[in-house]
Design a protein around this motif. Sequence first.
Motif, PDB file in Angstrom:
ATOM      1  N   ARG A   1     -53.387 -15.324   8.743  1.00 28.82           N
ATOM      2  CA  ARG A   1     -52.249 -16.237   8.877  1.00 28.82           C
ATOM      3  C   ARG A   1     -52.648 -17.691   9.014  1.00 28.82           C
ATOM      4  O   ARG A   1     -51.807 -18.573   8.946  1.00 28.82           O
ATOM      5  CB  ARG A   1     -51.427 -15.853  10.116  1.00 28.82           C
ATOM      6  CG  ARG A   1     -50.952 -14.416  10.153  1.00 28.82           C
ATOM      7  CD  ARG A   1     -49.759 -14.162   9.261  1.00 28.82           C
ATOM      8  NE  ARG A   1     -48.604 -14.961   9.653  1.00 28.82           N
ATOM      9  CZ  ARG A   1     -47.481 -15.018   8.964  1.00 28.82           C
ATOM     10  NH1 ARG A   1     -47.361 -14.327   7.830  1.00 28.82           N
ATOM     11  NH2 ARG A   1     -46.466 -15.744   9.373  1.00 28.82           N
ATOM     12  N   GLN A   2     -53.913 -17.956   9.284  1.00 35.26           N
ATOM     13  CA  GLN A   2     -54.295 -19.331   9.624  1.00 35.26           C
ATOM     14  C   GLN A   2     -54.424 -20.193   8.370  1.00 35.26           C
ATOM     15  O   GLN A   2     -55.212 -19.889   7.480  1.00 35.26           O
ATOM     16  CB  GLN A   2     -55.619 -19.334  10.388  1.00 35.26           C
ATOM     17  CG  GLN A   2     -56.050 -20.731  10.778  1.00 35.26           C
ATOM     18  CD  GLN A   2     -57.026 -20.737  11.928  1.00 35.26           C
ATOM     19  OE1 GLN A   2     -57.544 -19.694  12.332  1.00 35.26           O
ATOM     20  NE2 GLN A   2     -57.294 -21.903  12.472  1.00 35.26           N
ATOM     21  N   PRO A   3     -53.657 -21.298   8.304  1.00 32.45           N
ATOM     22  CA  PRO A   3     -53.786 -22.179   7.141  1.00 32.45           C
ATOM     23  C   PRO A   3     -55.162 -22.834   7.068  1.00 32.45           C
ATOM     24  O   PRO A   3     -55.790 -23.110   8.089  1.00 32.45           O
ATOM     25  CB  PRO A   3     -52.706 -23.242   7.383  1.00 32.45           C
ATOM     26  CG  PRO A   3     -51.767 -22.645   8.369  1.00 32.45           C
ATOM     27  CD  PRO A   3     -52.615 -21.753   9.233  1.00 32.45           C
TER      28      PRO A   3
ATOM     29  N   PHE B   1     -49.102 -23.636   4.137  1.00 33.71           N
ATOM     30  CA  PHE B   1     -48.473 -22.321   4.191  1.00 33.71           C
ATOM     31  C   PHE B   1     -47.492 -22.222   3.024  1.00 33.71           C
ATOM     32  O   PHE B   1     -46.811 -23.193   2.701  1.00 33.71           O
ATOM     33  CB  PHE B   1     -47.741 -22.164   5.522  1.00 33.71           C
ATOM     34  CG  PHE B   1     -47.211 -20.779   5.746  1.00 33.71           C
ATOM     35  CD1 PHE B   1     -48.051 -19.776   6.197  1.00 33.71           C
ATOM     36  CD2 PHE B   1     -45.880 -20.481   5.497  1.00 33.71           C
ATOM     37  CE1 PHE B   1     -47.572 -18.491   6.397  1.00 33.71           C
ATOM     38  CE2 PHE B   1     -45.392 -19.184   5.699  1.00 33.71           C
ATOM     39  CZ  PHE B   1     -46.245 -18.191   6.152  1.00 33.71           C
TER      40      PHE B   1
ATOM     41  N   VAL C   1     -46.100 -25.979   8.628  1.00 32.11           N
ATOM     42  CA  VAL C   1     -46.326 -25.855   7.189  1.00 32.11           C
ATOM     43  C   VAL C   1     -47.252 -26.980   6.723  1.00 32.11           C
ATOM     44  O   VAL C   1     -48.157 -26.776   5.937  1.00 32.11           O
ATOM     45  CB  VAL C   1     -44.988 -25.901   6.420  1.00 32.11           C
ATOM     46  CG1 VAL C   1     -45.225 -25.888   4.917  1.00 32.11           C
ATOM     47  CG2 VAL C   1     -44.104 -24.717   6.811  1.00 32.11           C
TER      48      VAL C   1
ATOM     49  N   ARG D   1     -56.792 -26.192   5.319  1.00 34.68           N
ATOM     50  CA  ARG D   1     -56.172 -27.424   4.817  1.00 34.68           C
ATOM     51  C   ARG D   1     -57.159 -28.314   4.082  1.00 34.68           C
ATOM     52  O   ARG D   1     -58.368 -28.085   4.104  1.00 34.68           O
ATOM     53  CB  ARG D   1     -55.528 -28.174   5.984  1.00 34.68           C
ATOM     54  CG  ARG D   1     -54.429 -27.345   6.660  1.00 34.68           C
ATOM     55  CD  ARG D   1     -53.703 -28.108   7.726  1.00 34.68           C
ATOM     56  NE  ARG D   1     -52.833 -27.240   8.509  1.00 34.68           N
ATOM     57  CZ  ARG D   1     -51.584 -26.921   8.177  1.00 34.68           C
ATOM     58  NH1 ARG D   1     -51.053 -27.384   7.073  1.00 34.68           N
ATOM     59  NH2 ARG D   1     -50.863 -26.112   8.948  1.00 34.68           N
TER      60      ARG D   1
ATOM     61  N   MET E   1     -39.145 -24.924   5.916  1.00 33.92           N
ATOM     62  CA  MET E   1     -39.139 -23.528   5.481  1.00 33.92           C
ATOM     63  C   MET E   1     -37.850 -23.202   4.714  1.00 33.92           C
ATOM     64  O   MET E   1     -37.894 -22.673   3.606  1.00 33.92           O
ATOM     65  CB  MET E   1     -39.254 -22.640   6.726  1.00 33.92           C
ATOM     66  CG  MET E   1     -39.824 -21.294   6.479  1.00 33.92           C
ATOM     67  SD  MET E   1     -41.611 -21.335   6.315  1.00 33.92           S
ATOM     68  CE  MET E   1     -42.100 -21.130   8.009  1.00 33.92           C
TER      69      MET E   1
ATOM     70  N   GLU F   1     -49.992 -24.963  14.221  1.00 36.32           N
ATOM     71  CA  GLU F   1     -49.992 -25.352  12.810  1.00 36.32           C
ATOM     72  C   GLU F   1     -48.602 -25.188  12.225  1.00 36.32           C
ATOM     73  O   GLU F   1     -48.013 -24.113  12.263  1.00 36.32           O
ATOM     74  CB  GLU F   1     -50.985 -24.473  12.027  1.00 36.32           C
ATOM     75  CG  GLU F   1     -52.384 -24.551  12.598  1.00 36.32           C
ATOM     76  CD  GLU F   1     -53.445 -24.716  11.541  1.00 36.32           C
ATOM     77  OE1 GLU F   1     -53.086 -25.115  10.407  1.00 36.32           O
ATOM     78  OE2 GLU F   1     -54.614 -24.444  11.842  1.00 36.32           O
TER      79      GLU F   1
ATOM     80  N   PRO G   1     -44.186 -20.709   1.985  1.00 34.93           N
ATOM     81  CA  PRO G   1     -43.031 -19.966   2.508  1.00 34.93           C
ATOM     82  C   PRO G   1     -42.550 -18.839   1.584  1.00 34.93           C
ATOM     83  O   PRO G   1     -42.099 -17.804   2.078  1.00 34.93           O
ATOM     84  CB  PRO G   1     -41.955 -21.053   2.652  1.00 34.93           C
ATOM     85  CG  PRO G   1     -42.729 -22.306   2.899  1.00 34.93           C
ATOM     86  CD  PRO G   1     -43.941 -22.164   2.011  1.00 34.93           C
TER      87      PRO G   1
ATOM     88  N   ASP H   1     -41.339 -26.240  11.305  1.00 35.12           N
ATOM     89  CA  ASP H   1     -41.585 -24.795  11.376  1.00 35.12           C
ATOM     90  C   ASP H   1     -43.062 -24.465  11.586  1.00 35.12           C
ATOM     91  O   ASP H   1     -43.901 -24.791  10.751  1.00 35.12           O
ATOM     92  CB  ASP H   1     -41.123 -24.140  10.063  1.00 35.12           C
ATOM     93  CG  ASP H   1     -39.634 -24.334   9.831  1.00 35.12           C
ATOM     94  OD1 ASP H   1     -38.862 -24.018  10.746  1.00 35.12           O
ATOM     95  OD2 ASP H   1     -39.253 -24.795   8.734  1.00 35.12           O
TER      96      ASP H   1
ATOM     97  N   PHE I   1     -48.596 -20.863  12.452  1.00 35.41           N
ATOM     98  CA  PHE I   1     -49.792 -20.280  13.066  1.00 35.41           C
ATOM     99  C   PHE I   1     -50.078 -20.978  14.376  1.00 35.41           C
ATOM    100  O   PHE I   1     -49.916 -22.191  14.486  1.00 35.41           O
ATOM    101  CB  PHE I   1     -51.002 -20.428  12.141  1.00 35.41           C
ATOM    102  CG  PHE I   1     -52.248 -19.756  12.660  1.00 35.41           C
ATOM    103  CD1 PHE I   1     -52.416 -18.384  12.541  1.00 35.41           C
ATOM    104  CD2 PHE I   1     -53.238 -20.501  13.283  1.00 35.41           C
ATOM    105  CE1 PHE I   1     -53.558 -17.761  13.040  1.00 35.41           C
ATOM    106  CE2 PHE I   1     -54.384 -19.883  13.788  1.00 35.41           C
ATOM    107  CZ  PHE I   1     -54.542 -18.514  13.658  1.00 35.41           C
TER     108      PHE I   1
END
Lengths: 380, 122
Positions: free
Chosen positions: A305-307, A330, B59, A309, A53, B57, A332, B34, B37
């Motif tokens: 918020r849920q990635p 995600f 990144v 993939r 991040m 989850e 950042p 990091d 979720f």
Amino acid sequence: MAAIAAACVRSGEVMTDGSTRTLPLDDLHRSAGARFGAFAGWSMPLTYPAGVMKEHLHTREQAGLFDISHMKLFEVSGPDAAALLSKACPLDANGLEVSQSKLTFFLNDQAGILDDLIVTRLGADRFMVVANAGNAAADEAHLRNLAKGLDCKVDLLDRVFLAIQGPEAWAVLSRAGIETGSLTFMHGIEPRQNWFMSRSGYTGEDGFEIGLPEADARALVEKLLADERVMWIGLAARDSLRLEAGLCLHGQDITPETDPASAALMWAIPKDLRAAGAFIGAEALREIAARGPAEKRVGLKPEGRQPVRAGAQLFDENGNPAGRVTSGGFGPSVGHPVAMGYVSSGLAKPGTKLFADVRGTKIAVDTHPLPFTQHRYRKG
Amino acid sequence: MATTYYTEDHEWIRVEGGVATVGITDYAQEQLGDLVFVELPEAGRKVAKGDVAVVVESVKAASDVYAPADGEIVEANTALSSDPALVNSSPAGDGWLWKMKLSDDSQLTGLMNEAGYKAMIG
């Protein structure tokens, strides 16, 4: 937590398994506290102690230093060098000005993307080709095969390859004694003996990629890291940065099964070549473009918020198959999940409501324009 | 007096009065990086040992967290919905994942104590 255990085992193997190649600057990454993982046959720094991040955000705010020595530099030279590249790629190599760089591809006869490359003209009959790590051996064989009977040669260069990316990249290079003022985005030069430096990158930010001998690289890295604006950035942040920037990863977002029209990369192919080019895959690409690709690469923004993939299947509002996710995670900088993938051409319009299947749950996603973060290239 | 157990999958289980609080270890959160979720279970859900109870989850990747024993979820840490990074900053404290009522706490007897876990991760 099987995935964590597997990750630990994998990193253990990387250190002892001779089949995984080690970067020339591996010792520097180890002393910087990097966590390693295997990528394209290389043991690569995934993250440093700051974490993905912070590394990602730092690159967008200041300057990130990436070791990308897994990528390969080829020099193609000789009277037929331009002819070779214009056959191998949908590229007018002779039309490039000296120092001009172009994103291009190796295509197969079906116009499938074997690799994406950056070609830079170094001189009248000399070109630099930057290829992806995982494809480098196949790329080399492909080029050498096509070069048979032509008056040109293909040299695989032994270089450390560094990227310095972010709004402060030019300033930190300047402080390190490397002036970049005259170089604009997608141009490359040879500033010193056995150096190649281009203003380009894989983050969406202004930045540079520098191929150079190992001893020079060690000296440059030391100077750059002495600047408080610079930090090492691992492969994990490289991936989240390029995904936000809407840039493709070969092997995921573009493959031999996808073509430049479906991948929304036709901008990289000059119009006259699309119409009349004789590069490998030209006929197949013209057929695909004429009838319109069945699917198109798009950005995807998951709600919430849920990635979502790579590998997730996409469905339309009626539950019919609509496509698939090829990269996701995600973002950042944008602060929400980001993804890209392929959808049926009729569903490619930004704002189309789709659903991604994530472990049996349907997550709402909208098709979204790419990039997610605006490019900040220095176009001069 | 609570007893804390550790699994080979890098989970900790703190048992007090037949209720187990489950989280991931500091080592695990560091490996994951990091978190962005956490997919939480609903209270009342019955789980068997080895079922996926939570998905964390980062990144880069999604990882399963397994129920260490049979039982019923009594509470999920809903603070993680808005702040999944609590698992990174406080894996053994505010970053706990769920609480479950154990059907048979003897299922935990083969697990490691803190010293055993530390020896395993080296």
